[in-house]
Design a protein around this motif. Structure first.
Motif, PDB file in Angstrom:
ATOM      1  N   LEU A  40      24.169  17.889 -31.932  1.00  0.00           N
ATOM      2  CA  LEU A  40      24.085  17.054 -30.740  1.00  0.00           C
ATOM      3  C   LEU A  40      23.771  17.944 -29.554  1.00  0.00           C
ATOM      4  CD1 LEU A  40      26.174  13.975 -29.855  1.00  0.00           C
ATOM      5  CD2 LEU A  40      25.500  15.559 -28.056  1.00  0.00           C
ATOM      6  N   ILE A  41      22.641  17.665 -28.913  1.00  0.00           N
ATOM      7  CA  ILE A  41      22.232  18.458 -27.769  1.00  0.00           C
ATOM      8  C   ILE A  41      22.204  17.586 -26.526  1.00  0.00           C
ATOM      9  CG2 ILE A  41      19.766  18.136 -28.311  1.00  0.00           C
ATOM     10  CD1 ILE A  41      19.336  20.989 -27.125  1.00  0.00           C
ATOM     11  N   ASP A  42      22.763  18.104 -25.467  1.00  0.00           N
ATOM     12  CA  ASP A  42      22.856  17.410 -24.185  1.00  0.00           C
ATOM     13  C   ASP A  42      21.459  17.023 -23.699  1.00  0.00           C
ATOM     14  OD1 ASP A  42      23.418  16.577 -21.616  1.00  0.00           O
ATOM     15  OD2 ASP A  42      24.464  18.414 -21.018  1.00  0.00           O
ATOM     16  N   GLN A  43      21.290  15.760 -23.342  1.00  0.00           N
ATOM     17  CA  GLN A  43      19.994  15.309 -22.834  1.00  0.00           C
ATOM     18  C   GLN A  43      19.650  15.958 -21.505  1.00  0.00           C
ATOM     19  OE1 GLN A  43      20.732  11.105 -22.685  1.00  0.00           O
ATOM     20  NE2 GLN A  43      21.405  11.145 -20.541  1.00  0.00           N
ATOM     21  N   ASP A  44      20.646  16.587 -20.863  1.00  0.00           N
ATOM     22  CA  ASP A  44      20.397  17.303 -19.610  1.00  0.00           C
ATOM     23  C   ASP A  44      20.108  18.784 -19.850  1.00  0.00           C
ATOM     24  OD1 ASP A  44      20.024  17.381 -16.894  1.00  0.00           O
ATOM     25  OD2 ASP A  44      22.135  17.649 -16.389  1.00  0.00           O
ATOM     26  N   CYS A  45      19.789  19.146 -21.105  1.00  0.00           N
ATOM     27  CA  CYS A  45      19.276  20.491 -21.379  1.00  0.00           C
ATOM     28  C   CYS A  45      17.810  20.555 -20.952  1.00  0.00           C
ATOM     29  CB  CYS A  45      19.393  20.822 -22.868  1.00  0.00           C
ATOM     30  SG  CYS A  45      21.057  21.261 -23.419  1.00  0.00           S
ATOM     31  N   HIS A  46      17.324  21.744 -20.734  1.00  0.00           N
ATOM     32  CA  HIS A  46      15.919  21.906 -20.378  1.00  0.00           C
ATOM     33  C   HIS A  46      15.035  21.375 -21.505  1.00  0.00           C
ATOM     34  CE1 HIS A  46      17.214  24.141 -16.962  1.00  0.00           C
ATOM     35  NE2 HIS A  46      17.559  25.236 -17.630  1.00  0.00           N
ATOM     36  N   PRO A  47      13.938  20.697 -21.196  1.00  0.00           N
ATOM     37  CA  PRO A  47      13.110  20.095 -22.248  1.00  0.00           C
ATOM     38  C   PRO A  47      12.558  21.101 -23.238  1.00  0.00           C
ATOM     39  CG  PRO A  47      12.032  19.978 -20.090  1.00  0.00           C
ATOM     40  CD  PRO A  47      13.440  20.379 -19.850  1.00  0.00           C
ATOM     41  N   GLN A  48      12.227  22.311 -22.781  1.00  0.00           N
ATOM     42  CA  GLN A  48      11.719  23.314 -23.714  1.00  0.00           C
ATOM     43  C   GLN A  48      12.793  23.766 -24.690  1.00  0.00           C
ATOM     44  OE1 GLN A  48      12.139  23.775 -20.451  1.00  0.00           O
ATOM     45  NE2 GLN A  48      12.877  25.822 -19.950  1.00  0.00           N
ATOM     46  N   THR A  49      14.052  23.764 -24.239  1.00  0.00           N
ATOM     47  CA  THR A  49      15.155  24.112 -25.134  1.00  0.00           C
ATOM     48  C   THR A  49      15.328  23.048 -26.206  1.00  0.00           C
ATOM     49  OG1 THR A  49      16.287  25.348 -23.385  1.00  0.00           O
ATOM     50  CG2 THR A  49      17.620  24.608 -25.239  1.00  0.00           C
ATOM     51  N   ILE A  50      15.296  21.800 -25.808  1.00  0.00           N
ATOM     52  CA  ILE A  50      15.405  20.700 -26.772  1.00  0.00           C
ATOM     53  C   ILE A  50      14.283  20.789 -27.796  1.00  0.00           C
ATOM     54  CG2 ILE A  50      15.309  18.192 -27.028  1.00  0.00           C
ATOM     55  CD1 ILE A  50      16.606  17.978 -24.245  1.00  0.00           C
ATOM     56  N   ALA A  51      13.066  21.108 -27.337  1.00  0.00           N
ATOM     57  CA  ALA A  51      11.923  21.181 -28.244  1.00  0.00           C
ATOM     58  C   ALA A  51      12.083  22.304 -29.264  1.00  0.00           C
ATOM     59  CB  ALA A  51      10.634  21.359 -27.445  1.00  0.00           C
ATOM     60  N   VAL A  52      12.514  23.486 -28.819  1.00  0.00           N
ATOM     61  CA  VAL A  52      12.684  24.612 -29.738  1.00  0.00           C
ATOM     62  C   VAL A  52      13.795  24.327 -30.740  1.00  0.00           C
ATOM     63  CG1 VAL A  52      13.373  27.045 -29.896  1.00  0.00           C
ATOM     64  CG2 VAL A  52      11.725  26.325 -28.166  1.00  0.00           C
ATOM     65  N   VAL A  53      14.883  23.703 -30.280  1.00  0.00           N
ATOM     66  CA  VAL A  53      15.977  23.339 -31.186  1.00  0.00           C
ATOM     67  C   VAL A  53      15.481  22.360 -32.249  1.00  0.00           C
ATOM     68  CG1 VAL A  53      18.152  22.056 -31.328  1.00  0.00           C
ATOM     69  CG2 VAL A  53      17.856  23.848 -29.609  1.00  0.00           C
ATOM     70  N   LYS A  54      14.678  21.404 -31.850  1.00  0.00           N
ATOM     71  CA  LYS A  54      14.140  20.440 -32.825  1.00  0.00           C
ATOM     72  C   LYS A  54      13.262  21.142 -33.860  1.00  0.00           C
ATOM     73  CE  LYS A  54      14.171  16.177 -30.073  1.00  0.00           C
ATOM     74  NZ  LYS A  54      13.322  15.137 -29.415  1.00  0.00           N
ATOM     75  N   THR A  55      12.448  22.084 -33.418  1.00  0.00           N
ATOM     76  CA  THR A  55      11.603  22.816 -34.365  1.00  0.00           C
ATOM     77  C   THR A  55      12.443  23.592 -35.356  1.00  0.00           C
ATOM     78  OG1 THR A  55       9.834  23.044 -32.725  1.00  0.00           O
ATOM     79  CG2 THR A  55       9.806  24.571 -34.570  1.00  0.00           C
ATOM     80  N   ARG A  56      13.407  24.370 -34.842  1.00  0.00           N
ATOM     81  CA  ARG A  56      14.243  25.195 -35.723  1.00  0.00           C
ATOM     82  C   ARG A  56      15.084  24.321 -36.651  1.00  0.00           C
ATOM     83  NH1 ARG A  56      16.272  30.522 -34.955  1.00  0.00           N
ATOM     84  NH2 ARG A  56      14.481  30.766 -33.581  1.00  0.00           N
TER      85      ARG A  56
END
Length: 970
Positions: free
Chosen positions: A176-192
């Motif tokens: 679960l990742i905070d929706q208020d994280c930086h968008p690039q962070t969310i994207a990298v987490v999704k890839t990994r």
């Protein structure tokens, strides 16, 4: 007799960069070739390199460009970048690098040409600076232990996720990742997460967190919106669910805010960019990673620890190295090979220079300006959405966000467009009163009615509640209070630099790591303001200089490799490996072959290969090597046939990890393709192919290049690195893209890409100017000559050392590629001498050791590069030959097998203060050859006790460096 006048072309060649870069001059080249029985450098092509891999098509590269012309060209390129005041935020902020740090570290080859401190005795300066970095992170995050940096904030969060999976007791497979994280962070987490089979939930953790199940909770603090929130309750909920909590924190905010550890966080990560490191259109920057002491053996990245030397004095080393990929391979905690040492060093010096009080003033000023800006906007009737914030706030402007952002741009300021109704503002160290006034005018306040900044300041109420403000002391170690004047700081940095051996002192003959010249002209552009000061998320029309740089560099790399497309996003060689394998997986999936998950990897491969394959969700199957170090084609065929329905890829390093050109490379590629797999070529040794062979034309489908090796970006003591990947046309649509900037992959197709692998769209963009300059100044002729000179130098060393040390691998005719391996295994039996003894004795001769025990235990892998001339190479060979004679003295019983110059090496200045009791002379110990007389390198510590350091893990700054550890040595 009249003097013969030189021709004009000879006069013009006088300042030719090729001659500056390549070490051996014409006379030395003739002498070395004669030693090898060759007439001309081009003879190497026929003698050493397999005919079936040669490239016969001319390169499209232009002729060489002079050093002055390159600087002029780059100046014109930089002028196409339009640098505005950046208030975009999103993890990147403007900062002010103190001039004393810029001049003495960033622009000092004593710092940027150093190697990863595996030989800790000659890396004590870098190690101390990195220990300061760890102490800074420990203090600001409140955690027990911190590593010596990672690649960027987004990938650090991804590393925290995988570490959480290893340690969390939750049975859930969700993050679960905070929706208020930086968008690039969310994207990298999704890839990994996608490659590892985890499910990612993006949600508001402050809204009914109990309804979710997850093994990892990832929070942003302050949020990407700027919101500062109490994390205690969500952390408690996560822990009740047996999950681990990661907080991605803004480092400067932690000077004022309650630290992540105070909320019960398990891991704290983030970027140290705003501690004096320019934005550079995305990098390079040092990420940080901190955690609980109980988790230290699962932490990714390098860890600097305190140990003791042979005198019992404090000495530093890289601790717990058994966690690293080169030892644990597919079982490693991470595939990271380089980190961001040079940038971490800069950030640590920034903290040392400013100290706790200086950082409080900087952070306090940034925060106060943000409050004043918000108060001024609110007083003019605008709706400020932010209530509790540090430096970032949001304002509601219904249906006017883009128009106001455009007006701000006309005033020279970039804002963040959150959505059609919302604008974001992030202030930083460089913000001035004039910037606030300009923004108020953009929001339609007449000059006569602008708020009075002093009056607003006097009436402000703190927007952060006391419960969220820091109440503990930070940076209390003496190092953060001793060097606040420029004089003190300058001397401290010099003291640390002189403890190390970098390329400014001697050759660093490291096999597999290519420590070639990093020319000063190549380095100049990184200090150009228009390259250094740009935010990575500005509109593309403001970054036309950078876009030109990327387009031209990609064309150069495609030309040199034979590939059809490149991605510059991977910001390390290990990231390139990971990305390339993701591209292969995506290709199979799109073709309905998703079951292909077997990755064949030779036993000789670098440890990042199996570690990267595991991170990419592939299963590693090892392929045997023959007695000559080559991949066994027979074993490869058998395994490719056995896994023909599930074979995804072969990872192969070429030339081989053993330093030879395998004759069967094309056959190997054909076997893999026959059984449905793709060929991934590890380009770590591409410097032995440049201008000679194109991987994309001889069977490779994808390859990463180490720009920090082949194309002259400096190693920086363990980073920065860049690992772009080249691919064939069939793989180009799957190269990475980015959630913030459109058009990163222009070939993107209907099936999508592998996602995002680094925080910035083009990775460590600012240092790409180095490789562009190197290629431009060398041209097709120079690059080919550099490759041949590197091969000549390596074979010359092998020829000189062969009478004294066995050369472990060579081709059928006795030739090596660009590096050679000398076998030291027999000395343990004949003289009780280990390869480590030889490595440490080389320090007494003023040399950094070659690569120790890789790829074969108890060997030395030597790579001279093309940049070293015959004089330096002869000096190095003479040192190794002299050491062989010292070993022979033990073998012949002329020296004691336990108390001798090898076992006692390196010999430090401390021995000068003691009664001399050793059974050999001081001359032999300290000055084993005449080269030491004029410029002696004095190792700052004796041999370091590695076992003590790992049994007594201490990764923070000692309060008293002079205090002995553990008493006298045994």
């Amino acid at each position: 007799m009249p003097v013969k006048r030189p021709r004009l072309d000879q006069l013009e060649m006088r300042g030719n960069f090729i001659q500056r870069h390549i070490g051996p001059n014409p006379q030395q080249t003739r002498e070395m070739l004669a030693e090898l029985g060759l007439q001309d450098l081009e003879d190497i092509v026929q003698r050493v390199i397999p005919a079936n891999i040669l490239n016969h098509e001319p390169l499209k590269l232009t002729g060489t460009i002079s050093e002055r012309a390159v600087i002029k060209y780059l100046r014109n390129m930089r002028e196409r970048n339009k640098v505005l005041v950046s208030m975009i935020g999103m993890g990147y902020n403007d900062t002010i690098m103190p001039a004393v740090i810029k001049r003495n570290v960033l622009e000092n080859p004593g710092w940027y040409t150093a190697y990863t401190p595996y030989q800790a005795e000659v890396g004590q300066g870098r190690l101390e600076a990195l220990l300061n970095f760890q102490q800074m992170i420990i203090d600001l995050t409140g955690m027990d232990i911190a590593n010596a940096s990672l690649l960027d904030e987004a990938t650090a969060v991804a590393e925290a996720m995988t570490m959480s999976r290893r340690l969390a007791k939750s049975l859930s497979n969700k993050v679960l990742i905070d929706q208020d994280c930086h968008p690039q962070t969310i994207a990298v987490v999704k890839t990994r997460a996608g490659s590892l089979g985890y499910e990612v939930i993006v949600a508001d953790p402050f809204d009914h967190l109990e309804q979710y199940e997850f093994f990892a909770l990832i929070l942003q603090y302050p949020g990407s919106s700027g919101a500062v929130r109490d994390l205690s309750e969500v952390t408690n909920i996560a822990h009740r669910k047996s999950a681990l909590v990661t907080v991605a924190a803004d480092l400067l905010s932690l000077v004022l805010l309650k630290p992540p550890a105070a909320f019960g966080a398990d891991i704290a990560v983030g970027s140290a960019q705003r501690f004096g490191v320019p934005m550079g259109y995305g990098g390079p920057h040092a990420a940080f990673f901190a955690t609980r002491d109980e988790f230290k053996r699962s932490m990714p990245g390098r860890l600097i620890g305190v140990s003791k030397d042979s005198h019992g004095q404090i000495a530093l080393r890289m601790a717990l190295q058994t966690r690293e990929q080169h030892i644990r391979r597919d079982k490693a905690t991470s595939n990271i090979c380089t980190s961001q040492v040079l940038l971490a060093v800069i950030a640590s010096f920034y903290a040392v220079y400013h100290g706790a009080e200086g950082l409080r003033l900087i952070a306090g000023r940034v925060h106060r300006y943000a409050q004043i800006l918000a108060a001024g906007l609110a007083s003019s009737g605008h709706q400020v959405l932010s209530r509790c914030y540090f430096d970032t706030l949001q304002v509601r402007v219904p249906n006017r966000a883009r128009r106001i952002a455009a007006q701000a741009e006309e005033a020279g300021i970039n804002l963040r467009i959150v959505d059609a109704d919302t604008l974001g503002f992030s202030l930083d160290e460089s913000t001035t009163r004039e910037h606030l006034k300009a923004l108020w005018q953009v929001f339609a306040l007449p000059i006569a009615e602008l708020p009075d900044i002093g009056a607003l300041d006097a009436t402000l109420n703190e927007c952060i509640p006391d419960a969220l403000l820091r109440d503990d002391a930070i940076l209390q170690n003496p190092v953060f209070s001793l060097y606040h004047s420029e004089t003190e700081m300058m001397r401290y940095m010099r003291k640390l630099a002189r403890r190390d051996i970098a390329l400014d002192r001697a050759m660093i003959p490291l096999g597999s790591c290519t420590m070639k010249l990093n020319a000063a002209t190549e380095m100049q552009a990184i200090s150009f303001y228009e390259f250094a000061a740009m935010h990575p998320f500005v509109p593309l029309y403001q970054a036309q200089g950078y876009q030109q740089l990327f387009a031209e560099l990609e064309d150069m790399l495609c030309d040199l490799t034979g590939f059809d497309a490149f991605s510059l996003q991977p910001n390390a060689g290990s990231q390139g490996e990971y990305t390339g394998l993701l591209v292969i997986r995506k290709y199979h999936q799109v073709n309905g072959q998703g079951q292909r998950t077997i990755c064949l990897i030779p036993a000789s491969a670098h440890g990042t290969n199996p570690a990267s394959a595991t991170l990419a969700g592939l299963t590693v199957v090892v392929v045997a090597c023959d007695d000559h170090g080559n991949v066994s084609a027979e074993d490869l065929r058998a395994k490719a046939m056995a896994y023909q329905d599930t074979l995804a890829a072969l990872m192969i390093t070429y030339p081989s990890t053993h330093g030879v050109y395998e004759q069967a490379f094309r056959e190997i590629c054909d076997i893999v393709h026959q059984y449905g797999g793709q060929v991934y070529m590890d380009g770590a040794n591409f410097n032995a192919l440049v201008g000679i062979s194109r991987p994309g034309r001889i069977g490779a489908d994808v390859a990463h290049l180490n720009l920090h090796k082949t194309f002259s970006i400096p190693h920086g003591g363990g980073g920065p690195g860049v690992g772009p990947i080249g691919v064939g046309a069939h793989l180009a649509p799957f190269l990475p893209d980015h959630p913030v900037i459109e058009g990163v992959n222009p070939a993107k197709g209907e099936h999508g890409t592998v996602g995002t692998v680094s925080a910035a769209p083009w990775g460590s963009a600012s240092i790409l100017t180095i490789s562009w300059a190197y290629i431009a100044m060398m041209g097709a002729t120079g690059l080919r000559r550099a490759t041949l000179a590197a091969i000549m130098n390596a074979n010359y060393i092998a020829r000189r050392l062969a009478p004294h040390y066995p050369i472990l691998y060579a081709d059928a005719n006795g030739w090596v590629a660009h590096e050679c391996i000398i076998d030291c295994r027999q000395f343990k039996k004949t003289a009780n001498v280990t390869v480590e003894d030889i490595a440490k004795r080389l320090i007494d001769y003023g040399f950094h050791a070659p690569t120790v025990s890789f790829p074969v235990p108890d060997t030395l892998m030597i790579e001279p590069t093309e940049s070293e001339n015959k004089t330096e190479i002869d000096r190095f060979c003479a040192a190794l030959i002299a050491i062989r004679q010292e070993i022979q003295e033990i073998e012949n019983n002329f020296a004691d097998s336990h108390n001798n110059v090898l076992h006692n090496a390196p010999h430090t200045h401390r021995l000068l203060l003691e009664e001399w009791t050793l059974p050999y002379s001081r001359q032999k110990a300290f000055f084993p050859d005449s080269h030491q007389h004029d410029d002696k390198y004095w190792p700052p510590v004796g041999r370091i006790d590695n076992v003590y350091g790992d049994r007594n893990v201490m990764c923070s700054c000692p309060t008293d460096w002079a205090e002995p550890l553990g008493g006298s040595p045994e």
